[in-house]
Design an enzyme around this catalytic site. Structure first.
Site, mmCIF file in Angstrom:
data_model
loop_
_atom_site.group_PDB
_atom_site.id
_atom_site.type_symbol
_atom_site.label_atom_id
_atom_site.label_comp_id
_atom_site.label_asym_id
_atom_site.label_seq_id
_atom_site.Cartn_x
_atom_site.Cartn_y
_atom_site.Cartn_z
ATOM 1 N N ALA A 79 -0.652 -15.078 18.679
ATOM 2 C CA ALA A 79 -1.973 -15.572 18.295
ATOM 3 C C ALA A 79 -2.978 -15.252 19.397
ATOM 4 O O ALA A 79 -2.612 -15.059 20.562
ATOM 5 C CB ALA A 79 -1.936 -17.078 18.039
ATOM 6 N N ASP A 80 -4.234 -15.191 18.996
ATOM 7 C CA ASP A 80 -5.322 -15.012 19.952
ATOM 8 C C ASP A 80 -6.499 -15.861 19.488
ATOM 9 O O ASP A 80 -6.784 -15.920 18.287
ATOM 10 C CB ASP A 80 -5.733 -13.541 20.046
ATOM 11 C CG ASP A 80 -6.747 -13.312 21.159
ATOM 12 O OD1 ASP A 80 -6.438 -13.661 22.318
ATOM 13 O OD2 ASP A 80 -7.838 -12.793 20.882
#
Length: 202
Positions: A79-80
């Protein structure tokens, strides 16, 4: 339901805690420093959202290339997260002073939190990505509150210089959207992507 060996491609303790709360068994494999994305000011929210998806995909693929063979197929979760304020994207502050600047800019205003999520299978041959967007409004913050919060050291590893689950919860006046997205991992999005690989958490 298919069986997988799960890997979290992140060093974030918040993401690790969220997966643990779901009872998911996983190992942690943090992507190399060179995979950390640059923060850019995109013209609109759609471009910024696609960027966080792309960054999550890059992290997942980087870890996929490092994994050793395993009896079960791997599912890598990455994830970012970025904070969007007006036309500007805010990543992790590089110093306490930058953290203070970010918090001053967020004071009394609405902003967007965007998280891209990518689930990648084994060597990267198959990857699914999506994102979530949440609107958050801070109440007006005093200089003393900002200084005290930054002095805890908590803002320095978080996009936008705050964590909604820690002392910064005192700053949040309103929220529109997924709370867990603001923590860095929208769980409903993750659940959808895992189901596309044949795995249901519940």
């Amino acid at each position: 339901m298919a069986d997988f060996a799960f890997v979290l491609a992140s060093g974030s303790p918040r993401r690790r805690e969220l997966l643990q709360n779901l009872g998911l068994q996983f190992t942690v494999c943090k992507p190399g420093d060179g995979v950390e994305p640059a923060i850019n000011d995109y013209r609109n929210l759609n471009q910024a959202a696609l960027s966080v998806e792309s960054s999550a995909r890059a992290k997942a693929l980087a870890v996929a290339g490092e994994l050793l063979p395993h009896p079960l197929p791997h599912l890598i979760i990455a994830a970012d997260t970025v904070v969007r304020l007006g036309a500007h994207s805010l990543g992790k502050p590089r110093s306490p002073e930058e953290a203070k600047q970010m918090l001053r800019s967020l004071s009394g205003r609405w902003h967007y939190v965007m998280s891209g999520v990518c689930v990648c299978r084994d060597g990267g041959a198959e990857a699914r990505c999506a994102h979530a967007v949440t609107r958050v409004r801070f109440r007006p913050l005093s200089a003393a509150e900002i200084d005290a919060y930054v002095a805890t050291g908590l803002p320095l590893d978080k996009a936008g210089a705050y964590g909604i689950q820690d002392y910064a919860s005192l700053f949040v006046e309103k929220i529109d959207g997924c709370y867990f997205n603001v923590m860095g991992l929208p769980l409903s999005v993750l659940d959808k992507l895992l189901k596309e690989f044949g795995y249901a958490i519940l």
